[in-house]
Design an enzyme around this catalytic site. Structure first.
Site, PDB file in Angstrom:
ATOM      1  N   GLU A 124       0.813  -1.215   0.000  1.00 55.09           N
ATOM      2  CA  GLU A 124       0.000   0.000   0.000  1.00 55.09           C
ATOM      3  C   GLU A 124       0.846   1.264   0.000  1.00 55.09           C
ATOM      4  O   GLU A 124       1.917   1.294   0.580  1.00 55.09           O
ATOM      5  CB  GLU A 124      -0.842   0.029   1.279  1.00 55.09           C
ATOM      6  CG  GLU A 124      -1.854  -1.064   1.347  1.00 55.09           C
ATOM      7  CD  GLU A 124      -2.425  -1.239   2.750  1.00 55.09           C
ATOM      8  OE1 GLU A 124      -2.553  -0.229   3.465  1.00 55.09           O
ATOM      9  OE2 GLU A 124      -2.731  -2.383   3.103  1.00 55.09           O
ATOM     10  N   CYS A 157      -2.171   2.100   7.364  1.00 52.71           N
ATOM     11  CA  CYS A 157      -1.526   1.114   6.492  1.00 52.71           C
ATOM     12  C   CYS A 157      -1.639  -0.313   6.991  1.00 52.71           C
ATOM     13  O   CYS A 157      -1.666  -0.576   8.164  1.00 52.71           O
ATOM     14  CB  CYS A 157      -0.083   1.490   6.237  1.00 52.71           C
ATOM     15  SG  CYS A 157       0.035   2.234   4.616  1.00 52.71           S
ATOM     16  N   CYS A 184       3.112   8.219   1.672  1.00 50.97           N
ATOM     17  CA  CYS A 184       3.471   7.291   2.751  1.00 50.97           C
ATOM     18  C   CYS A 184       3.705   5.935   2.114  1.00 50.97           C
ATOM     19  O   CYS A 184       2.788   5.342   1.548  1.00 50.97           O
ATOM     20  CB  CYS A 184       2.331   7.233   3.771  1.00 50.97           C
ATOM     21  SG  CYS A 184       2.585   5.987   5.044  1.00 50.97           S
ATOM     22  N   CYS A 204      -1.254  -3.278  15.329  1.00 48.50           N
ATOM     23  CA  CYS A 204      -0.998  -2.933  13.928  1.00 48.50           C
ATOM     24  C   CYS A 204      -1.499  -4.014  12.969  1.00 48.50           C
ATOM     25  O   CYS A 204      -1.337  -5.209  13.236  1.00 48.50           O
ATOM     26  CB  CYS A 204       0.498  -2.713  13.742  1.00 48.50           C
ATOM     27  SG  CYS A 204       0.955  -2.303  12.051  1.00 48.50           S
ATOM     28  N   CYS A 246       3.797  -5.740  16.396  1.00 47.74           N
ATOM     29  CA  CYS A 246       3.086  -4.774  17.247  1.00 47.74           C
ATOM     30  C   CYS A 246       1.607  -5.172  17.366  1.00 47.74           C
ATOM     31  O   CYS A 246       0.954  -5.452  16.365  1.00 47.74           O
ATOM     32  CB  CYS A 246       3.205  -3.358  16.685  1.00 47.74           C
ATOM     33  SG  CYS A 246       4.907  -2.767  16.625  1.00 47.74           S
ATOM     34  N   CYS A 267       5.310  -7.691   7.847  1.00 52.59           N
ATOM     35  CA  CYS A 267       6.238  -7.188   8.857  1.00 52.59           C
ATOM     36  C   CYS A 267       6.398  -8.253   9.932  1.00 52.59           C
ATOM     37  O   CYS A 267       5.464  -8.986  10.231  1.00 52.59           O
ATOM     38  CB  CYS A 267       5.662  -5.907   9.474  1.00 52.59           C
ATOM     39  SG  CYS A 267       6.725  -5.138  10.699  1.00 52.59           S
TER      40      CYS A 267
HETATM   41  N1  SAH Z   1       7.616  -0.130  11.311  1.00 57.43           N
HETATM   42  C1  SAH Z   1       7.688   1.293  11.382  1.00 57.43           C
HETATM   43  C2  SAH Z   1       6.845   2.015  10.357  1.00 57.43           C
HETATM   44  C3  SAH Z   1       5.472   1.496  10.030  1.00 57.43           C
HETATM   45  S1  SAH Z   1       4.063   1.885  10.989  1.00 57.43           S
HETATM   46  C4  SAH Z   1       7.312   1.750  12.779  1.00 57.43           C
HETATM   47  O1  SAH Z   1       6.960   0.931  13.594  1.00 57.43           O
HETATM   48  O2  SAH Z   1       7.443   2.942  13.054  1.00 57.43           O
HETATM   49  C5  SAH Z   1       3.795   3.596  10.962  1.00 57.43           C
HETATM   50  C6  SAH Z   1       3.230   4.096  12.280  1.00 57.43           C
HETATM   51  O3  SAH Z   1       1.841   3.701  12.459  1.00 57.43           O
HETATM   52  C7  SAH Z   1       3.964   3.560  13.491  1.00 57.43           C
HETATM   53  O4  SAH Z   1       4.151   4.596  14.406  1.00 57.43           O
HETATM   54  C8  SAH Z   1       3.001   2.529  14.023  1.00 57.43           C
HETATM   55  O5  SAH Z   1       3.247   2.212  15.346  1.00 57.43           O
HETATM   56  C9  SAH Z   1       1.667   3.210  13.764  1.00 57.43           C
HETATM   57  N2  SAH Z   1       0.494   2.349  13.815  1.00 57.43           N
HETATM   58  C10 SAH Z   1       0.381   1.057  13.483  1.00 57.43           C
HETATM   59  N3  SAH Z   1      -0.874   0.621  13.696  1.00 57.43           N
HETATM   60  C11 SAH Z   1      -1.571   1.665  14.163  1.00 57.43           C
HETATM   61  C12 SAH Z   1      -2.929   1.854  14.576  1.00 57.43           C
HETATM   62  N4  SAH Z   1      -3.794   0.855  14.537  1.00 57.43           N
HETATM   63  N5  SAH Z   1      -3.299   3.077  15.001  1.00 57.43           N
HETATM   64  C13 SAH Z   1      -2.407   4.106  15.041  1.00 57.43           C
HETATM   65  N6  SAH Z   1      -1.125   3.990  14.680  1.00 57.43           N
HETATM   66  C14 SAH Z   1      -0.696   2.782  14.250  1.00 57.43           C
END
Ligand code: SAH
Length: 346
Positions: A91, A332, A104, A118, A115, A111
């Site tokens: 995406e 994303c 973005c 996510c 997390c 990944c």
């Molecule tokens: N792997 C990298 C970049 C990808 S995620 C990282 O962890 O920074 C981009 C951002 O979106 C990160 O800050 C991540 O923690 C956040 N993110 C992921 N899922 C989310 C959600 N459901 N709500 C808000 N932020 C989220």
């Protein structure tokens, strides 16, 4: 084996073409066609046919196809799902701000950081993206949308520091004056905190903005929602941030997604304030985006207000992120995930 022509820097292409007995100016000609988004060497109509055939023998050129494109009715945010060479999909989101258009981009297919809130990590890591694939996310977003891209954030699917060499090469490609020429100061790299790579990145002195997805200021909370914290820890992360700031002079940002009952108490706010002050970081507060498969909910307005009050009292610099594209699954990982689910239902 054929070489990926789009992952080659303009200066390197001159050398490659010289090795094929071609004059220097050919690299600029080829570069011009590549930046117009051609899908084959055949289309490079001002090159001699013999050269086009030779290029086709030595290099491969693969461009992404649009699998889906959604445009937000609220704010014009565009979300693309691209099909890659091997059928995988990633995406890209294009957002318009007063200062310009930001893209973005994803850095991996899936990944492995796990997390808990996510969508990108469900299903794990499939593979890393090539530099060319990241470059084409930017280029084709610009060509398709007609919006000149001025800023890039690596905040799509994937962990950029888990694909270090390809990401660095992508940064050099997109920054090249003979390429898209996007300034490093207009590029933000976001990481979940793979601290072992911070010094390597700092050593390159790229002048980009490093954003750390902190999401919790203490080990207990952070390890619960971010497995990458285990074996590293918040203290180590903060120390790595400080070194990065000292070496590059570039202020770090913390991403902090507010999750109801998880990381939004007064204690969290106080400790976050200390962490931010400790390394001179700016804090980006984001209300959590609810993901269907995840049990977490965004913090209430009341909790967010109380949290911000504590940050104010402690003199922390913070911004509350606007949510863009909420009607197009612009958080994303959600769109790719939706496609996977439809496929598995078929
Ligand atoms: N792997 C990298 C970049 C990808 S995620 C990282 O962890 O920074 C981009 C951002 O979106 C990160 O800050 C991540 O923690 C956040 N993110 C992921 N899922 C989310 C959600 N459901 N709500 C808000 N932020 C989220």
């Amino acid at each position: 084996m054929k070489k990926d022509i789009l992952s080659i820097l303009p200066a390197e292409l001159e050398t490659e073409l010289a090795a094929l007995g071609e004059p220097k100016y050919r690299a600029a000609q080829v570069g011009k066609w590549l930046s117009r988004g051609v899908r084959s060497f055949e289309e490079m109509s001002d090159l001699p046919k013999t050269l086009r055939e030779k290029l086709d023998e030595v290099f491969y050129l693969y461009r992404p196809q649009v699998l889906s494109k959604q445009v937000s009715a609220f704010d014009g945010t565009i979300k693309y799902l691209w099909e890659l060479r091997d059928g995988n999909a990633v995406e890209t989101v294009v957002m318009s701000y007063q200062y310009g258009n930001t893209v973005c981009i994803s850095s991996q297919v899936g990944c492995r950081q796990g997390c808990a809130f996510c969508a990108s990590t469900i299903g794990g890591l499939v593979r890393c993206l090539e530099p060319s694939e990241m470059l084409d996310e930017v280029l084709f977003s610009e060509l398709d949308s007609g919006k000149k891209i001025s800023h890039i954030v690596l905040m799509g699917i994937g962990e950029p520091l888990d694909n270090f060499d390809n990401v660095v090469r992508f940064l050099r490609l997109v920054n090249d004056p003979k390429g898209m020429n996007i300034g490093m100061r207009h590029i933000t790299l976001s990481t979940c905190g793979l601290t072992e790579r911070f010094d390597d990145l700092a050593a390159l002195d790229l002048q980009l903005t490093l954003t750390v997805s902190l999401h919790a200021p203490d080990d207990e909370t952070r390890s619960k929602i971010m497995p990458a914290n285990k074996g590293r820890g918040v203290e180590q992360l903060i120390a790595a941030c400080k070194r990065y700031y000292q070496k590059t002079g570039r202020r770090i940002s913390f991403e902090y997604a507010m999750i109801d009952g998880v990381n939004d108490t007064a204690d969290h706010a106080r400790l976050l304030s200390r962490r931010a002050r400790d390394c001179g970081a700016h804090v980006n507060l984001i209300p959590l985006n609810h993901v269907e498969e995840r049990r977490f909910r965004p913090s209430t307005q009341g909790h967010m207000k109380a949290f911000m009050k504590i940050l104010d009292e402690n003199g922390v610099n913070y911004t509350v992120r606007r949510t863009l594209g909420s009607d197009v699954d612009a958080s994303c990982g959600q769109l790719r995930r939706k496609m996977q689910k439809t496929e598995s239902q078929d």
